[in-house]
Each structure stands twice: as structure tokens, then as C-alpha cells.
Motif scaffolding. Structure first.
Motif, PDB file in Angstrom:
ATOM      1  N   THR A  51      36.405 -44.628  41.533  1.00 42.01           N
ATOM      2  CA  THR A  51      37.261 -45.767  41.146  1.00 42.01           C
ATOM      3  C   THR A  51      38.910 -45.626  41.589  1.00 42.01           C
ATOM      4  O   THR A  51      39.409 -47.340  42.361  1.00 42.01           O
ATOM      5  CB  THR A  51      36.498 -46.460  39.894  1.00 42.01           C
ATOM      6  N   GLN A  90      31.581 -51.697  40.303  1.00 40.79           N
ATOM      7  CA  GLN A  90      30.525 -51.318  39.276  1.00 40.79           C
ATOM      8  C   GLN A  90      30.439 -52.535  38.232  1.00 40.79           C
ATOM      9  O   GLN A  90      29.307 -52.499  37.702  1.00 40.79           O
ATOM     10  CB  GLN A  90      31.160 -49.911  37.962  1.00 40.79           C
ATOM     11  N   ASP A 166      31.180 -49.396  45.516  1.00 41.58           N
ATOM     12  CA  ASP A 166      31.594 -48.820  44.202  1.00 41.58           C
ATOM     13  C   ASP A 166      29.969 -48.284  43.181  1.00 41.58           C
ATOM     14  O   ASP A 166      29.519 -49.405  42.465  1.00 41.58           O
ATOM     15  CB  ASP A 166      32.828 -48.923  43.458  1.00 41.58           C
TER      16      ASP A 166
HETATM   17 MG    MG Z   1      34.080 -44.774  39.413  1.00 40.28          MG
END
Ligand code: MG
Ligand code: ATP
Length: 367
Positions: A51, A90, A166
């Protein structure tokens, strides 16, 4: 597959490092070059820096060291909204006060796309995520998985050149997940979108990607097309992380370019392909894929290496039999055999011979 041999990189990370606290590097010397149109997946355990890399590319985090380039230009100083990147993160929220259709229309309005064109693109994006009937709802009136699908549609609706995703399918059930995997790769290839995709689901990574970057501990451990990652892992981390893998411990006795002699810890000598070992005396972990091990060793010809094994457990799995063996003093050695008419079911306690070809047996770094 995307051409990875040209010099025209679309996305480049050059010696990029990242520290959040000024002390620990969570991304260490990252080098990555993606051609236009490539679908690249970052795969790795939790906390390995995936990330963080995406956030730096998007512009929400800055690199502590090194340079990131987009289409040949350094982007370190370009703010996120000026990078023209589609994103699904996310926790990347939808606008709560807008309907689903307005959420999707917004990035098109910003880009001054006409009304008729906007409506067509919004419809197409909603259909892609199977949410055609939900255009009038607000995000709060949707389930988590439905919101995720809308976020995905919003990232793709303006057909950006670069899309970052993500874990975009995290909240979806298996069937919808597989449908979306197919839709995303299709659309990306059809529109020539360059995609950086993050997941810790290895099946997803292997089935969707042109290349996969396997992350661990802030470094890319291997960057390769899916088949190469599985067939030719360069180190023990990748061999263990991708697919099922058998390991045996030993020491290098002789080493050449294509073959080395390994003394296993129970004294047995075997040939292997030297991959991540350098000299006589090195400790090594041998890696062999379960499906490369034969019980009918005559099939392999004279180059085969054979070993004695004891059957510990036999598991019937329908299309394949999965058998756990004791080999060279370890009892976690797995073989997979196809359920065919002539394939006998092995009995626990049975003593058998197993074999493989030296080229399927890789001498990697000791774990
Ligand atoms: Mg991540
Ligand atoms: N904003 C932040 N401040 C401080 N540390 C952070 C921050 N974001 C991430 N980290 C740390 O950086 C490391 C890498 O985190 P990152 O989120 O990039 O991992 P990841 O590979 O995406 O993991 P996951 O699969 O769990 O999402 C972790 O040790 C994490 O705790």
C-alpha cells in the motif's frame, strides 16, 4: 502479454525508499519499470509495503529517497488530483451526499465530458460491476461489497491511463470476485489501461497479471510473469509463498553451472539445479513442487533421482490424490497425483520410492 523489453517505461520507481518514522525503512530501494498497458500485481504478506508503494505513486505519500516517474516525467511534486490516476483504495470512500450515478458522473464532469457521453459511460461502468439498477441510491444504502464495486466503477469510468487498485475485491464473495477479476482484466486490456493491482490472494495475482512483484519486508523478492514465478522461484521466500512447495535441508558438496550435489541432512546425496547458492559448504534449502514428484519412477527415465519415502497420510480430493510422506527424516513432504484409472491409492505405513528430475529440484537459500 505486455511487452516488457522496450525502453519506454510508463511507470518507473528508481531507488525509492520510504520511512514513516525517519528510522525504519518500510520500502527499501525499490526499482520497478512498467511499460504502458501492463497489468502488474504487487503480492505479499501484510506489512510488506504494498500500500505504501501505491500511495507514493498516487501522491498521498512522498518517497523519502529516490524518484517516481510517470510517462518519463518525475511526479514527486505533482499533487494527486493532477496525476490523472484512477484509484480504488482499501478505505477510499464514495461521496456520501451523492447518488451512485452522481458519484460516477463526477470524474467525467471534472473532465468536461458532455452529458450524453457521461450517461453512456456511467451506464457501462455500472453494468460492468453488475450495479445497473442502483444508480439512484446513496452509498449508505448499499452493502460493503456493493460500495466496493461502485468505487471500482468510479475509478474506471473516466478511462484513465493508469489505475491503482488496493485489494479492490476484498469484500466480495467468491463468484462475484471471479466475475470482477475477469471484467477488470478485460477492460484494462481493451482500453490499454496500465494497472497496478495489490492483493494478498496469490490465485488472483497469478490469474490476472502480466507480471507479479512479490513483496516481502519492503523489497521486491522477484518480479516475473506468473508462470515463471511458479516454475522458477529465485529464492526460498518466493518458492514458499507461491503455490505449494516441498523443502529439504542440506549442504552443497559440489557445484557447477547447471547442477550441484547436495548432501541432505540424513546423509543422502541428491542432484539439484543451483539457483541461489554460491559455493561448496553453503547450507541450502531444496525446493520441489508436489506435482513434479513421481511415484511411478520408471516414467522419469534414467536421469531421475529416487528416494525412499513412507506414506503418512492419503487424502482423496476428487480430481487429485494428495499424499503426505516422510522423506529424509521430515514428514511434511506432499505429492499430488491425478486420480486416474491406473493410479493406486497409497496406504499409510507403506514404503514407496519417489523420484524427480534434477531440473525440477532447485537449490535455494537456506531458511
Ligand atoms: Mg495494504
Ligand atoms: N501512515 C503510516 N504511519 C506509520 N507507519 C505506517 C503507515 N502506513 C503504513 N505503515 C507501516 O509501514 C509498513 C508497510 O505498510 P503497508 O500498509 O505498506 O503494508 P501492506 O503490504 O499494504 O500490508 P497489508 O497487506 O496489510 O495491507 C507496515 O509496517 C506499516 O505498519
Amino acid at each position: 502479454m505486455a511487452d516488457t523489453t522496450t525502453g519506454d517505461a510508463f511507470v518507473e520507481f528508481e531507488r525509492v525508499q520510504k520511512s514513516y518514522d525517519g528510522e525504519n525503512l518500510v520500502v527499501k530501494d525499490l526499482n520497478l519499470s512498467m511499460p504502458k498497458g501492463e497489468f502488474l500485481t504487487m503480492l505479499g504478506p501484510s506489512g510488506s509495503g504494498k500500500t505504501t508503494c501505491l500511495m507514493m505513486l498516487a501522491g498521498f505519500e512522498t518517497a523519502t529517497h529516490g524518484e517516481i516517474k510517470l510517462d518519463g516525467r518525475p511526479i514527486n511534486n505533482i499533487p494527486p488530483h493532477k496525476r490523472g490516476i484512477g484509484m480504488v483504495f482499501q478505505n477510499y470512500a464514495l461521496f456520501p451526499h451523492m447518488t451512485v450515478a452522481e458519484n460516477l458522473s463526477f470524474p467525467l464532469e471534472v473532465r468536461k465530458i458532455g452529458k450524453a457521453d457521461r450517461e453512456a459511460k456511467v451506464k457501462r461502468a455500472l453494468d460492468m460491476v453488475q450495479m445497473g439498477a442502483f444508480g439512484g441510491r446513496r452509498p449508505a444504502q448499499l452493502s460493503g461489497g456493493q460500495q466496493q464495486r461502485i468505487a471500482l466503477a468510479r475509478a474506471l469510468v473516466f478511462e484513465p491511463e493508469l489505475v491503482l487498485m488496493d485489494e479492490p475485491l476484498g469484500a466480495l464473495d467468491k463468484q462475484l470476485r471471479e466475475h470482477m477479476q475477469f471484467e477488470i482484466t478485460n477492460l484494462a486490456h481493451e482500453l490499454g489501461i496500465t494497472t497496478v493491482y495489490v492483493t494478498h490472494d496469490q490465485t488472483e495475482a497469478l490469474t490476472m497479471s502480466d507480471r507479479v512483484a512479490v513483496f516481502d519486508d519492503g523489497r521486491i523478492q522477484q518480479l516475473a510473469p506468473p508462470d515463471e514465478l511458479y516454475e522458477s522461484p529465485e529464492n526460498s521466500f518466493v518458492a514458499q509463498f507461491i503455490g505449494e512447495n516441498n523443502t529439504l535441508e542440506g549442504t552443497i558438496k559440489e557445484i557447477g553451472d547447471d547442477i550441484c550435489l547436495v548432501e541432505l541432512d540424513d546423509g543422502e546425496l541428491i542432484d539439484a539445479k543451483p539457483v541461489n547458492v554460491s559455493k561448496v559448504g553453503d547450507r541450502t534449502t531444496i525446493s520441489i513442487r508436489p506435482e513434479r514428484v513421481e511415484v511411478d519412477t520408471a516414467k522419469l527415465g534414467e536421469n531421475a533421482h529416487t528416494l525412499k519415502a513412507e506414506v503418512m497420510e492419503f487424502i482423496y480430493m476428487g480430481d487429485v490424490f494428495r499424499t503426505r510422506l516422510r522423506v529424509a527424516g521430515k514428514d511434511d513432504f506432499i505429492i499430488k497425483t491425478r486420480n486416474s484409472a491406473d493410479q493406486r491409492r497409497l496406504q499409510p505405513g507403506e514404503q514407496i520410492q519417489i523420484g524427480w528430475l534434477p531440473r525440477d529440484c532447485r537449490a535455494l537459500d537456506a531458511v
